[in-house]
Design a protein around this motif. Structure first.
Motif, PDB file in Angstrom:
ATOM      1  N   VAL A   1      24.315   6.182  14.749  1.00  0.00           N
ATOM      2  CA  VAL A   1      22.857   6.137  14.916  1.00  0.00           C
ATOM      3  C   VAL A   1      22.341   4.811  14.375  1.00  0.00           C
ATOM      4  CG1 VAL A   1      20.679   7.282  14.418  1.00  0.00           C
ATOM      5  CG2 VAL A   1      22.776   8.635  14.650  1.00  0.00           C
ATOM      6  N   LEU A   2      21.584   4.107  15.207  1.00  0.00           N
ATOM      7  CA  LEU A   2      21.027   2.807  14.827  1.00  0.00           C
ATOM      8  C   LEU A   2      19.506   2.865  14.912  1.00  0.00           C
ATOM      9  CD1 LEU A   2      21.348  -0.248  14.198  1.00  0.00           C
ATOM     10  CD2 LEU A   2      21.548  -0.624  16.650  1.00  0.00           C
ATOM     11  N   ASP A   3      18.842   2.499  13.813  1.00  0.00           N
ATOM     12  CA  ASP A   3      17.385   2.398  13.771  1.00  0.00           C
ATOM     13  C   ASP A   3      17.002   0.932  13.626  1.00  0.00           C
ATOM     14  OD1 ASP A   3      17.247   5.139  13.867  1.00  0.00           O
ATOM     15  OD2 ASP A   3      17.093   5.385  11.694  1.00  0.00           O
ATOM     16  N   ALA A   4      16.041   0.491  14.435  1.00  0.00           N
ATOM     17  CA  ALA A   4      15.644  -0.928  14.408  1.00  0.00           C
ATOM     18  C   ALA A   4      14.172  -1.072  14.765  1.00  0.00           C
ATOM     19  CB  ALA A   4      16.506  -1.733  15.370  1.00  0.00           C
ATOM     20  N   LYS A   5      13.597  -2.175  14.308  1.00  0.00           N
ATOM     21  CA  LYS A   5      12.205  -2.481  14.652  1.00  0.00           C
ATOM     22  C   LYS A   5      12.090  -3.090  16.039  1.00  0.00           C
ATOM     23  CE  LYS A   5      11.265  -3.488   9.768  1.00  0.00           C
ATOM     24  NZ  LYS A   5      10.890  -4.551   8.801  1.00  0.00           N
ATOM     25  N   ASP A   6      13.189  -3.619  16.532  1.00  0.00           N
ATOM     26  CA  ASP A   6      13.228  -4.233  17.856  1.00  0.00           C
ATOM     27  C   ASP A   6      13.877  -3.259  18.841  1.00  0.00           C
ATOM     28  OD1 ASP A   6      13.382  -5.777  20.087  1.00  0.00           O
ATOM     29  OD2 ASP A   6      14.557  -7.396  19.200  1.00  0.00           O
ATOM     30  N   LYS A   7      13.189  -2.920  19.921  1.00  0.00           N
ATOM     31  CA  LYS A   7      13.692  -1.915  20.858  1.00  0.00           C
ATOM     32  C   LYS A   7      14.781  -2.448  21.777  1.00  0.00           C
ATOM     33  CE  LYS A   7       9.923  -2.811  24.139  1.00  0.00           C
ATOM     34  NZ  LYS A   7       8.766  -2.214  24.846  1.00  0.00           N
ATOM     35  N   SER A   8      15.052  -3.735  21.760  1.00  0.00           N
ATOM     36  CA  SER A   8      16.032  -4.309  22.685  1.00  0.00           C
ATOM     37  C   SER A   8      17.283  -4.822  21.987  1.00  0.00           C
ATOM     38  CB  SER A   8      15.388  -5.462  23.470  1.00  0.00           C
ATOM     39  OG  SER A   8      14.959  -6.489  22.586  1.00  0.00           O
ATOM     40  N   VAL A   9      17.485  -4.479  20.708  1.00  0.00           N
ATOM     41  CA  VAL A   9      18.614  -5.021  19.964  1.00  0.00           C
ATOM     42  C   VAL A   9      19.867  -4.155  20.103  1.00  0.00           C
ATOM     43  CG1 VAL A   9      18.224  -3.800  17.772  1.00  0.00           C
ATOM     44  CG2 VAL A   9      19.214  -6.108  17.763  1.00  0.00           C
TER      45      VAL A   9
END
Length: 354
Positions: free
Chosen positions: A183-191
């Motif tokens: 599971v990856l959480d990021a502020k950038d939706k395209s990373v």
């Protein structure tokens, strides 16, 4: 003797009355006990209602204040995006995969975007937008049963006597499972797509390479042996056809008029043909399983489901949480206040008694 009979009858009546009285008193005690419990519960509810009524304004203000703080927090909170990848490690690579994810997670939590960008192959700016990276096993009842089934097939009888399924479950660790969720959480939706391959990239040791080559070589050898057996079956089937044609000609029957034989060897030939068909079917099924297993072992880690191109938008709702927290703090304060009043009253009683 006749004079004594009435006395015995009266004595028996007295005993029966006493027994019924005892039973009645026992039932009354039980009902009184149950009634007392309900009365105590009712009194507690009354006291709670009185407590809420006395402090209704304070509790209401606390709940509204917490809700307001939470609403403001939700209003200005930055959204983030999440995505999940499902993978299946091969050749004992589970341990290395789990350890790598732990390293990436530590780098993300410590905001070390420079090192994280180097290991994931992205720019420091993109790495700084990664919030967290986590891994968990596909842990279901069926998964644990399948693992136990594999353990039973490989273990000896002495070991099986001392290990139950419950004990086996309790000793399972994350590296014992076959499939994992990353599971990856990021502020950038395209990373997400940019880091997918890098997350699964790790050093291939000679030992892992040897395991893969050996496994694929064994599968190829099994497939070749089965293909040779299928060729022999085809050869046997051809021989049976020739024998049947010869028998048919010996009976002076035109070829193609039927396949029923009235010779002593008829049942034997029919049985052998059926066995050949069953054997051929089993070999073909075995070839399919080998082809599937070979496809599963072509990579060190199989990606069952990759990250989405664009992560799912997530925004936490904190207003109800803040409302519960402030309400709980207010309740604790009021309870402490009431308890303090009780202690003061007890202190005054003790001084009076002195």
């Amino acid at each position: 003797m006749n004079k004594d009979l009435p006395k015995q009858s009266n004595s028996e009546e007295i005993d029966i009355v006493e027994i019924f009285n005892l039973i009645g008193r026992a039932f009354k005690s039980v009902f009184d006990f149950i009634l007392n419990i309900f009365e105590q519960i009712f009194m507690l509810l009354i006291l709670l209602a009185l407590f809420i009524r006395r402090n209704f304004i304070i509790l209401t203000v606390a709940a509204i204040l917490g809700f307001g703080i939470g609403f403001i927090s939700d209003r200005y909170q930055k959204v983030f995006y999440t995505s999940t990848m499902v993978v299946q490690p091969n050749f004992e690579t589970s341990t290395q995969l789990v350890e790598n994810i732990k390293l990436y997670s530590q780098l993300a939590r410590s905001r070390d975007s420079l090192v994280l960008s180097q290991v994931l192959g992205v720019t420091p700016s993109e790495a700084s937008k990664i919030i967290s990276i986590g891994i968990e096993a596909r842990n279901t009842k069926n998964t644990r049963l399948n693992l136990f089934d594999e353990f039973v097939k490989e273990a000896d009888s002495t070991t099986l006597k001392n290990v139950t399924f419950t004990e086996f479950e309790e000793n399972l660790t994350i590296v014992d499972y076959k499939e994992y969720f990353i599971v990856l959480d990021a502020k950038d939706k395209s990373v997400f797509r940019k880091v997918e391959k890098s997350i699964l990239n790790f050093q291939i040791t000679p030992y892992l390479q040897s395991l893969k080559e050996t496994e694929l070589a064994n599968l190829d050898a099994q497939a070749n042996n089965i293909k040779m057996s299928l060729e022999k079956i085809d050869s046997l089937r051809t021989d049976y056809k020739k024998i049947m044609l010869d028998d048919e000609q010996k009976l002076n029957r035109p070829a193609g008029t039927g396949t029923t034989f009235y010779m002593g060897t008829e049942n034997i030939r029919t049985t052998n043909e059926l066995q050949l068909f069953d054997l051929e079917r089993n070999y073909n099924l075995a070839l399919e399983k080998i082809a599937l297993k070979k496809a599963q072992n072509l990579n060190y880690i199989n990606v069952i489901s990759g990250f989405q191109d664009i992560g799912i938008k997530v925004k936490k709702q904190n207003k109800w949480l803040f409302a519960l927290v402030t309400l709980g703090l207010a309740l604790l304060f009021l309870i402490f206040k009431e308890f303090n009043k009780f202690l003061i009253a007890q202190e005054k009683k003790l001084k009076r008694s002195e």
